[in-house]
Design a protein around this motif. Structure first.
Motif, mmCIF file in Angstrom:
data_model
loop_
_atom_site.group_PDB
_atom_site.id
_atom_site.type_symbol
_atom_site.label_atom_id
_atom_site.label_comp_id
_atom_site.label_asym_id
_atom_site.label_seq_id
_atom_site.Cartn_x
_atom_site.Cartn_y
_atom_site.Cartn_z
ATOM 1 N N MET A 1 0.835 -1.202 0.000
ATOM 2 C CA MET A 1 0.000 0.000 0.000
ATOM 3 C C MET A 1 0.875 1.259 0.000
ATOM 4 O O MET A 1 2.049 1.203 0.367
ATOM 5 C CB MET A 1 -0.896 0.044 1.245
ATOM 6 C CG MET A 1 -1.825 -1.160 1.380
ATOM 7 S SD MET A 1 -3.075 -1.192 0.101
ATOM 8 C CE MET A 1 -3.848 -2.758 0.444
ATOM 9 N N VAL A 2 0.293 2.392 -0.345
ATOM 10 C CA VAL A 2 1.040 3.640 -0.368
ATOM 11 C C VAL A 2 1.284 4.135 1.042
ATOM 12 O O VAL A 2 0.645 3.711 1.996
ATOM 13 C CB VAL A 2 0.264 4.713 -1.166
ATOM 14 C CG1 VAL A 2 0.115 4.306 -2.604
ATOM 15 C CG2 VAL A 2 -1.096 4.982 -0.538
ATOM 16 N N GLY A 3 2.201 5.076 1.157
ATOM 17 C CA GLY A 3 2.364 5.777 2.422
ATOM 18 C C GLY A 3 3.494 5.289 3.297
ATOM 19 O O GLY A 3 3.556 5.655 4.455
ATOM 20 N N LEU A 98 -0.384 -9.931 -1.049
ATOM 21 C CA LEU A 98 0.329 -9.964 -2.330
ATOM 22 C C LEU A 98 -0.095 -8.844 -3.293
ATOM 23 O O LEU A 98 0.383 -8.799 -4.425
ATOM 24 C CB LEU A 98 0.107 -11.320 -3.019
ATOM 25 C CG LEU A 98 0.686 -12.547 -2.303
ATOM 26 C CD1 LEU A 98 0.408 -13.815 -3.121
ATOM 27 C CD2 LEU A 98 2.185 -12.388 -2.089
ATOM 28 N N TYR A 99 -0.986 -7.953 -2.838
ATOM 29 C CA TYR A 99 -1.506 -6.903 -3.717
ATOM 30 C C TYR A 99 -0.392 -5.990 -4.232
ATOM 31 O O TYR A 99 -0.296 -5.726 -5.442
ATOM 32 C CB TYR A 99 -2.563 -6.081 -2.976
ATOM 33 C CG TYR A 99 -3.025 -4.844 -3.706
ATOM 34 C CD1 TYR A 99 -3.851 -4.940 -4.818
ATOM 35 C CD2 TYR A 99 -2.620 -3.581 -3.287
ATOM 36 C CE1 TYR A 99 -4.277 -3.799 -5.495
ATOM 37 C CE2 TYR A 99 -3.030 -2.440 -3.947
ATOM 38 C CZ TYR A 99 -3.860 -2.550 -5.050
ATOM 39 O OH TYR A 99 -4.264 -1.421 -5.712
ATOM 40 N N ASP A 100 0.455 -5.504 -3.331
ATOM 41 C CA ASP A 100 1.536 -4.605 -3.760
ATOM 42 C C ASP A 100 2.502 -5.305 -4.710
ATOM 43 O O ASP A 100 3.000 -4.702 -5.669
ATOM 44 C CB ASP A 100 2.296 -4.088 -2.543
ATOM 45 C CG ASP A 100 1.537 -2.997 -1.804
ATOM 46 O OD1 ASP A 100 0.671 -2.373 -2.436
ATOM 47 O OD2 ASP A 100 1.803 -2.790 -0.609
ATOM 48 N N THR A 101 2.769 -6.583 -4.442
ATOM 49 C CA THR A 101 3.678 -7.350 -5.301
ATOM 50 C C THR A 101 3.116 -7.475 -6.712
ATOM 51 O O THR A 101 3.837 -7.286 -7.699
ATOM 52 C CB THR A 101 3.909 -8.761 -4.713
ATOM 53 O OG1 THR A 101 4.445 -8.632 -3.397
ATOM 54 C CG2 THR A 101 4.875 -9.559 -5.578
ATOM 55 N N THR A 107 3.274 -3.207 -13.329
ATOM 56 C CA THR A 107 3.870 -1.929 -13.736
ATOM 57 C C THR A 107 5.351 -2.083 -14.059
ATOM 58 O O THR A 107 6.047 -1.079 -14.289
ATOM 59 C CB THR A 107 3.710 -0.876 -12.623
ATOM 60 O OG1 THR A 107 4.323 -1.366 -11.420
ATOM 61 C CG2 THR A 107 2.247 -0.572 -12.369
ATOM 62 N N GLY A 108 5.837 -3.325 -14.062
ATOM 63 C CA GLY A 108 7.244 -3.556 -14.359
ATOM 64 C C GLY A 108 8.187 -3.051 -13.284
ATOM 65 O O GLY A 108 9.314 -2.648 -13.564
ATOM 66 N N GLY A 109 7.712 -3.041 -12.040
ATOM 67 C CA GLY A 109 8.553 -2.608 -10.919
ATOM 68 C C GLY A 109 8.408 -1.151 -10.562
ATOM 69 O O GLY A 109 9.015 -0.688 -9.586
ATOM 70 N N SER A 110 7.597 -0.402 -11.304
ATOM 71 C CA SER A 110 7.408 1.022 -11.016
ATOM 72 C C SER A 110 6.475 1.207 -9.823
ATOM 73 O O SER A 110 5.541 0.436 -9.610
ATOM 74 C CB SER A 110 6.830 1.727 -12.243
ATOM 75 O OG SER A 110 6.458 3.058 -11.923
ATOM 76 N N ASP A 111 6.731 2.270 -9.038
ATOM 77 C CA ASP A 111 5.868 2.594 -7.902
ATOM 78 C C ASP A 111 4.677 3.451 -8.316
ATOM 79 O O ASP A 111 3.769 3.670 -7.517
ATOM 80 C CB ASP A 111 6.666 3.321 -6.814
ATOM 81 C CG ASP A 111 7.671 2.404 -6.135
ATOM 82 O OD1 ASP A 111 7.399 1.193 -6.044
ATOM 83 O OD2 ASP A 111 8.731 2.907 -5.698
ATOM 84 N N ALA A 117 -3.464 -0.982 -13.663
ATOM 85 C CA ALA A 117 -2.568 -1.905 -12.959
ATOM 86 C C ALA A 117 -3.129 -2.273 -11.596
ATOM 87 O O ALA A 117 -3.026 -3.424 -11.149
ATOM 88 C CB ALA A 117 -1.182 -1.277 -12.806
ATOM 89 N N ARG A 118 -3.758 -1.328 -10.931
ATOM 90 C CA ARG A 118 -4.351 -1.603 -9.614
ATOM 91 C C ARG A 118 -5.521 -2.572 -9.743
ATOM 92 O O ARG A 118 -5.672 -3.484 -8.921
ATOM 93 C CB ARG A 118 -4.812 -0.301 -8.961
ATOM 94 C CG ARG A 118 -3.678 0.678 -8.669
ATOM 95 C CD ARG A 118 -4.235 1.940 -8.021
ATOM 96 N NE ARG A 118 -3.367 3.090 -8.242
ATOM 97 C CZ ARG A 118 -2.901 3.859 -7.278
ATOM 98 N NH1 ARG A 118 -3.150 3.587 -6.021
ATOM 99 N NH2 ARG A 118 -2.143 4.900 -7.543
ATOM 100 N N LEU A 119 -6.357 -2.352 -10.756
ATOM 101 C CA LEU A 119 -7.500 -3.249 -10.956
ATOM 102 C C LEU A 119 -7.027 -4.664 -11.309
ATOM 103 O O LEU A 119 -7.593 -5.656 -10.822
ATOM 104 C CB LEU A 119 -8.403 -2.705 -12.058
ATOM 105 C CG LEU A 119 -9.188 -1.438 -11.716
ATOM 106 C CD1 LEU A 119 -9.907 -0.899 -12.955
ATOM 107 C CD2 LEU A 119 -10.213 -1.693 -10.604
ATOM 108 N N LEU A 120 -6.014 -4.757 -12.159
ATOM 109 C CA LEU A 120 -5.472 -6.067 -12.512
ATOM 110 C C LEU A 120 -4.879 -6.760 -11.291
ATOM 111 O O LEU A 120 -5.082 -7.961 -11.083
ATOM 112 C CB LEU A 120 -4.397 -5.914 -13.589
ATOM 113 C CG LEU A 120 -4.887 -5.720 -15.024
ATOM 114 C CD1 LEU A 120 -3.706 -5.376 -15.934
ATOM 115 C CD2 LEU A 120 -5.585 -6.978 -15.530
ATOM 116 N N ALA A 121 -4.161 -6.016 -10.471
ATOM 117 C CA ALA A 121 -3.567 -6.591 -9.267
ATOM 118 C C ALA A 121 -4.636 -7.068 -8.300
ATOM 119 O O ALA A 121 -4.543 -8.164 -7.723
ATOM 120 C CB ALA A 121 -2.661 -5.558 -8.592
ATOM 121 N N GLY A 122 -5.689 -6.261 -8.119
ATOM 122 C CA GLY A 122 -6.774 -6.640 -7.209
ATOM 123 C C GLY A 122 -7.525 -7.870 -7.666
ATOM 124 O O GLY A 122 -7.810 -8.769 -6.875
ATOM 125 N N SER A 123 -7.844 -7.930 -8.960
ATOM 126 C CA SER A 123 -8.574 -9.089 -9.481
ATOM 127 C C SER A 123 -7.702 -10.343 -9.466
ATOM 128 O O SER A 123 -8.193 -11.449 -9.211
ATOM 129 C CB SER A 123 -9.080 -8.815 -10.897
ATOM 130 O OG SER A 123 -8.005 -8.509 -11.772
#
Length: 311
Positions: A1-3, A98-101, A107-111, A117-123
């Motif tokens: 997660m951010v922050g 594993l969401y952040d991973t 995103t190819g390692g980008s922050d 990318a967030r929707l793909l990671a969540g699903s």
């Protein structure tokens, strides 16, 4: 997660997975009665008598809880808790931990992750979590739907969590433990996208706008918004999932048949049965889970830093 503060070490995947599983268990312990009430309201009406006109046994979340306590005892509110905790250790640890991973993977390692990318990671993590936790979810729902009436002398469907796994595997085969897997994957892909992406984006915007610091009030606000959005989006799929997983063998030919039967027999409002307890449960669950997740993650990192620092 951010922050994550720059002064802090970035939490490892193992820390995130452990923290997410532990936070999911804490959230379940706090909100399980609401989840049980939601299940009872969702399955109410699926077995109507031929004569019709039967009054609803459960009315509203607190009415459902009150009725269950009066007729079945307080323990009925926590029926299926063991399976629920097993589920969270398998489920929350994967989908949240594993969401952040997965976000970095897309995103190819980008922050700097975009909404796609967030929707793909969540699903992705939502679907992966179902692959691990589906049997525990089936048993949890069966226990929550099981009515406990000691004075009636009726035979309980299952006597223990292990007994439930054995009976389902024996009577319904391996498929029985994975009953409702497809609607559950659909549900959790939707839930994860709504829940994690909403939390991630709102938390990020709060921090960028300097409205709050990266602490408990910020986590509370982001988690509350995530719970509300998730309830609106996921309730129809959640009701179908609950009905189908609790059904007897042969009652429905599949999840779509279950949804169609509900629509014909009970109308479109059936898909939002238990909405209030769903919101109360998801809202409170999100708040407890995300706040606990952030705090447990930081506590583990502090312990790790203290352990690694020289004496």
């Amino acid at each position: 997660m951010v922050g994550v503060k720059s002064a802090d070490l970035a939490p490892t995947v193992a820390v995130k997975v452990f923290s997410a599983g532990a936070a999911g268990c804490v959230a379940d312990l706090v909100t399980f009665p609401l989840d049980t009430a939601k299940v009872r309201l969702q399955i109410q009406g699926e077995s109507k008598p031929p004569s019709g006109g039967q009054r609803a046994k459960y009315r509203g979340v607190f009415g459902t809880i009150s009725t269950m306590v009066k007729t079945e005892g307080p323990r009925s509110l926590y029926s299926g808790l063991v399976a629920g905790l097993q589920r969270q250790m398998c489920f929350a640890s994967v989908r949240v931990g594993l969401y952040d991973t997965m976000k970095q993977f897309y995103t190819g390692g980008s922050d700097n992750a975009g909404i796609g990318a967030r929707l793909l990671a969540g699903s992705t993590t939502g679907g992966m979590a179902v692959a691990f936790a589906q049997p525990t979810d089936v048993v949890k729902v069966r226990f929550q739907a099981q009515i406990r009436l000691p004075e009636s002398g009726s035979v309980k469907r299952y006597n223990s969590t292990i007994d439930a796994y054995k009976i389902i595997a024996r009577d319904e085969g391996f498929k029985g433990l994975w009953k409702g897997c497809l609607p559950n994957i659909t549900r959790n892909a939707i839930v994860n996208c709504s829940e994690l992406v909403t939390y991630d984006i709102i938390k990020e915007q709060i921090l960028k706008s300097n409205l709050m610091t990266d602490n408990m009030p910020c986590h509370f606000m982001a988690a509350f918004a995530a719970g509300f959005c998730t309830t609106i989006v996921a309730s129809p799929v959640d009701v179908v999932k609950t009905r189908f997983m609790n059904s007897r063998p042969g009652q429905y030919s599949g999840a779509l048949n279950c949804a169609f039967t509900m629509l014909i027999n009970e109308g479109p409002t059936a898909f939002y049965k238990g909405f209030i307890p769903s919101f109360l449960r998801l809202g409170s669950w999100n708040i407890v889970m995300f706040v606990s997740f952030e705090q447990i993650k930081r506590a583990v990192m502090r312990c790790q830093q203290s352990w690694d620092s020289p004496l």
